[in-house]
Design a protein around this motif. Sequence first.
Motif, PDB file in Angstrom:
ATOM      1  N   LEU A 128       0.830  -1.206   0.000  1.00  0.00           N
ATOM      2  CA  LEU A 128       0.000   0.000   0.000  1.00  0.00           C
ATOM      3  C   LEU A 128       0.861   1.252   0.000  1.00  0.00           C
ATOM      4  CD1 LEU A 128      -2.917   1.174   0.259  1.00  0.00           C
ATOM      5  CD2 LEU A 128      -2.592   1.108   2.745  1.00  0.00           C
ATOM      6  N   ALA A 129       1.987   1.173   0.702  1.00  0.00           N
ATOM      7  CA  ALA A 129       2.893   2.319   0.782  1.00  0.00           C
ATOM      8  C   ALA A 129       3.890   2.342  -0.379  1.00  0.00           C
ATOM      9  CB  ALA A 129       3.660   2.283   2.107  1.00  0.00           C
ATOM     10  N   GLY A 130       3.754   1.395  -1.299  1.00  0.00           N
ATOM     11  CA  GLY A 130       4.661   1.361  -2.445  1.00  0.00           C
ATOM     12  C   GLY A 130       6.103   1.106  -2.043  1.00  0.00           C
ATOM     13  N   GLY A 131       6.291   0.423  -0.915  1.00  0.00           N
ATOM     14  CA  GLY A 131       7.646   0.132  -0.450  1.00  0.00           C
ATOM     15  C   GLY A 131       8.364   1.326   0.136  1.00  0.00           C
ATOM     16  N   LEU A 180       5.445   4.217   7.621  1.00  0.00           N
ATOM     17  CA  LEU A 180       5.409   4.806   8.966  1.00  0.00           C
ATOM     18  C   LEU A 180       4.110   5.576   9.177  1.00  0.00           C
ATOM     19  CD1 LEU A 180       9.069   6.188   9.223  1.00  0.00           C
ATOM     20  CD2 LEU A 180       8.130   4.264  10.506  1.00  0.00           C
ATOM     21  N   PHE A 181       3.709   6.333   8.175  1.00  0.00           N
ATOM     22  CA  PHE A 181       2.493   7.141   8.289  1.00  0.00           C
ATOM     23  C   PHE A 181       1.267   6.252   8.465  1.00  0.00           C
ATOM     24  CE2 PHE A 181      -1.156   9.307   6.317  1.00  0.00           C
ATOM     25  CZ  PHE A 181      -1.210  10.436   7.119  1.00  0.00           C
ATOM     26  N   PHE A 182       1.162   5.189   7.646  1.00  0.00           N
ATOM     27  CA  PHE A 182       0.014   4.284   7.756  1.00  0.00           C
ATOM     28  C   PHE A 182       0.009   3.570   9.108  1.00  0.00           C
ATOM     29  CE2 PHE A 182       0.124   3.909   2.870  1.00  0.00           C
ATOM     30  CZ  PHE A 182      -0.730   4.991   2.747  1.00  0.00           C
ATOM     31  N   THR A 183       1.202   3.220   9.605  1.00  0.00           N
ATOM     32  CA  THR A 183       1.304   2.580  10.921  1.00  0.00           C
ATOM     33  C   THR A 183       0.838   3.535  12.010  1.00  0.00           C
ATOM     34  OG1 THR A 183       3.179   1.234  10.182  1.00  0.00           O
ATOM     35  CG2 THR A 183       2.896   1.489  12.553  1.00  0.00           C
ATOM     36  N   MET A 184       1.224   4.791  11.890  1.00  0.00           N
ATOM     37  CA  MET A 184       0.800   5.807  12.853  1.00  0.00           C
ATOM     38  C   MET A 184      -0.723   5.930  12.878  1.00  0.00           C
ATOM     39  SD  MET A 184       1.526   9.945  12.823  1.00  0.00           S
ATOM     40  CE  MET A 184       0.395  10.218  11.446  1.00  0.00           C
ATOM     41  N   ILE A 185      -1.327   6.010  11.689  1.00  0.00           N
ATOM     42  CA  ILE A 185      -2.785   6.141  11.606  1.00  0.00           C
ATOM     43  C   ILE A 185      -3.475   4.921  12.221  1.00  0.00           C
ATOM     44  CG2 ILE A 185      -4.753   6.326  10.045  1.00  0.00           C
ATOM     45  CD1 ILE A 185      -3.055   8.871  10.279  1.00  0.00           C
ATOM     46  N   ALA A 186      -2.961   3.717  11.927  1.00  0.00           N
ATOM     47  CA  ALA A 186      -3.545   2.499  12.483  1.00  0.00           C
ATOM     48  C   ALA A 186      -3.449   2.491  14.009  1.00  0.00           C
ATOM     49  CB  ALA A 186      -2.844   1.270  11.909  1.00  0.00           C
ATOM     50  N   ALA A 189       6.466  -5.137   9.253  1.00  0.00           N
ATOM     51  CA  ALA A 189       6.591  -4.403   7.992  1.00  0.00           C
ATOM     52  C   ALA A 189       7.744  -3.408   8.060  1.00  0.00           C
ATOM     53  CB  ALA A 189       5.275  -3.676   7.686  1.00  0.00           C
ATOM     54  N   LEU A 190       7.845  -2.709   9.190  1.00  0.00           N
ATOM     55  CA  LEU A 190       8.931  -1.740   9.357  1.00  0.00           C
ATOM     56  C   LEU A 190      10.290  -2.447   9.396  1.00  0.00           C
ATOM     57  CD1 LEU A 190       7.354   0.638  12.050  1.00  0.00           C
ATOM     58  CD2 LEU A 190       7.362   0.903   9.566  1.00  0.00           C
TER      59      LEU A 190
END
Length: 648
Positions: free
Chosen positions: A451-454, A460-466, A490-491
């Motif tokens: 989703l983050a295109g690698g 990091l941003f998507f992880t923060m939102i989750a 993932a990180l």
Amino acid sequence: MSTTTNINQQEMDKLIAQYDKESATRQLAGPMKWISFGLLVLFSLYQLSSTLFFTLPPQIHRPIHLAFGLALVYLLYAGTSKGKHNKIGIVNMILALLGVFVSLYWVIDYEGLVTRTGNYTTMDMVVGGIAVLLVLEAARRVVGIPIALIATIFLLYTYFGPYMPGFLEHRGSDVERIIGHSYYTLEGILGTPLAVSSTFIFLFVLFGAFLEKTGVGEYFNDLSLVIAGRRIGGPAKVAVFSSALQGTISGSSVANVVTSGAFTIPMMKRLGYRSEFAAAVEASSSTGGQIMPPVMGAAAFLMAEFIGVPYLEIAKSAILPAILFFVGIWIMTHFEAKRLGLRGLSKEELPNKKEVLKKMYLLLPIVIIITALMMNISAERSAIIGIVSTIVVGAFRKETRMSIADIFAALASGAKMALGVVAATACAGIIVGTITLTGIGLKLANGLIDLAGGQLFLTLFFTMIASLILGMGTPTTANYIITSTIAAPALIQLGVPAIAAHMFTFYFGIVADITPPVALAAFAASGIAKSKPIQTGVESTRLSIAAFMAPYIFVISPALLLINTTLLESIWVMLTSIIGMIGVGAGLIGYWMSKLNVLERILAIAGGVLAVIPGIETDIAGIILIALVYSLSYYKARKQKQAVQTTL
């Protein structure tokens, strides 16, 4: 001076119960009051004994821990908000007894359950199914609907795997396999989360209860007043300092808010701070208490277990980000106080300095527990050493000396505070179990990267939102377990060190307590300040900008976590980050030496962000911009002063 408050104990208890479900226990009377008290004391004594005197197999120790937890949850927590809060009722008594039975089923038939793994009897399935349902309901009562709902969704996903779309599809599992994996292995309810609850977490929570009983919480307030009370905007800085210390004895952001906010918020309002700002200072600082070593939030102990490092490593890595967080809030309150022209507290408004300094011995247990951890004494035994030292140190003076009744009260209080962790970790174990059974963790981690295109920043941003979304209704412990299982891998796949990846999810799980629309710590503070809840949450988020920036900094530059770095590199990262926070703080508040115009505010924020981003070029560019804004502000302030003098 005593720390007087504008709200009484009853109002404090009501606020804590309203915004912290773990504190909303029944007010029992008569025989049931003493029965529950006795069970709480026995729970603590069992945990202490199992650490000091005997070692049981995990398949016996963890179910006993769970038996105490489930029984006490059903005795002390009502099923609905309209339920009778002073009576238990026959249904809850039955549920409590069932909780004991299903847990002790492991103890009674230990040999049989171990030998027939995967070939369970009908009785095993009935008991296991009831255990899963009891854990879900206990988590709903103590922790809230979200975690129970998430666990239920994961269970349904495990069963309906063949019908899932796209990469979520898997072969599925029947009911027998789901129950067996959830309750009769060490990968479900009795897995790592409950293991940590039954060892490190319980004992450190108990340590906090003993500290509180000796009056350390009130002493933290007095010490903070002596240190910061006379400074510009004194009460706000007292709140920052006091809440950082209170985090040592409270694992709850809400409880921390109400305990210290009961006296700091009214003081801030009397001095001239806006209600929303006063509440936000307390909410932000209190939330930060969970990331403040040496005793951090419960999830930090889980992190140590998940990563496979000593807890001391986690605490050491958290030192600089925690300092950055509280320095950031301190800076913002300082600029706000200067903008409003607020004074510090007068000498008459402060406690007697000599009397406060005489009680410095109350800090010895914290020093002792840090020393024990640094000497590589296990976390469990370090906690017990801390408990014993608290009793001994408290005996130095009559007002802090603990009687036998006080010791029993502390044992009961610690066990009661741990119930939320027991329920959360047991329920989170169901989630972790379904993840290992279905492999969804790796699939979601890969999906997150795709989703983050690698791209690391987007991941990091998507992880923060989750983390923020999960944290809206889930305690930090459960939030961390879920996000660390899904997002941290993932990180790590993208090259982030394990501690940095896990600390990233840990941080954002914590700041969810002050992030709208569901910001429980901010809402509790607004209840004291009589401010607007959502606006208080927005203000808290603004004040906690360091908490949103620090995780990105230590992922990009692990030197902030003291990982594979030299002392000089860590000092440089910390120094430039603090300079950056000064720029960001001045820009957000709109004041430095004088009021900043729009352009100056933009330049200050831009310079602050550049200084915070690791790298020599960005550091130099950021520092130059910040220096420029400071010079302009200083020049304007000097001209204004000269104009006033000329007028006079």
